[in-house]
Motif scaffolding. Sequence first.
Motif, PDB file in Angstrom:
ATOM      1  N   CYS A  11      -3.663  -1.958   7.347  1.00  0.00           N
ATOM      2  CA  CYS A  11      -3.614  -1.751   5.889  1.00  0.00           C
ATOM      3  C   CYS A  11      -4.337  -2.878   5.161  1.00  0.00           C
ATOM      4  N   TRP A  12      -4.151  -4.095   5.620  1.00  0.00           N
ATOM      5  CA  TRP A  12      -4.783  -5.256   4.981  1.00  0.00           C
ATOM      6  C   TRP A  12      -6.312  -5.158   5.077  1.00  0.00           C
ATOM      7  N   ALA A  49      -4.619  -6.392  -1.760  1.00  0.00           N
ATOM      8  CA  ALA A  49      -3.199  -6.479  -2.094  1.00  0.00           C
ATOM      9  C   ALA A  49      -2.944  -7.610  -3.085  1.00  0.00           C
ATOM     10  N   TRP A 104       0.835  -1.197   0.000  1.00  0.00           N
ATOM     11  CA  TRP A 104       0.000   0.000   0.000  1.00  0.00           C
ATOM     12  C   TRP A 104       0.869   1.245   0.000  1.00  0.00           C
ATOM     13  N   THR A 133       0.384  -3.320   9.471  1.00  0.00           N
ATOM     14  CA  THR A 133       0.123  -4.104   8.260  1.00  0.00           C
ATOM     15  C   THR A 133      -1.289  -4.680   8.299  1.00  0.00           C
ATOM     16  N   ALA A 134      -1.741  -5.119   9.473  1.00  0.00           N
ATOM     17  CA  ALA A 134      -3.107  -5.636   9.610  1.00  0.00           C
ATOM     18  C   ALA A 134      -4.141  -4.554   9.310  1.00  0.00           C
TER      19      ALA A 134
END
Length: 82
Positions: A68-69, A75, A18, A65-66
Amino acid sequence: MENVHRYWFRAKRYGWGWGLPLTWEGWVSLVVFVGLIVADIVVFARHTAAVPFIISVVVLGGLFTAVCWLKGEPAHWRWGGE
């Protein structure tokens, strides 16, 4: 009606992952993440505790990261273009 599936983070044009945030929620989460990393540097620099610092940075990175996921565009590998 507001779009319920509004992404906080845009997918990168090239590669996997991202880019910069698209919404204020994304910017707040990025600022909080950077602030917590800076706080780790300040706290652990006094104690020269490398292992706890590394563990903390890995945990924070995993949490970000979680976010963003969950809140970013899906992704997958991108080669540019649309």
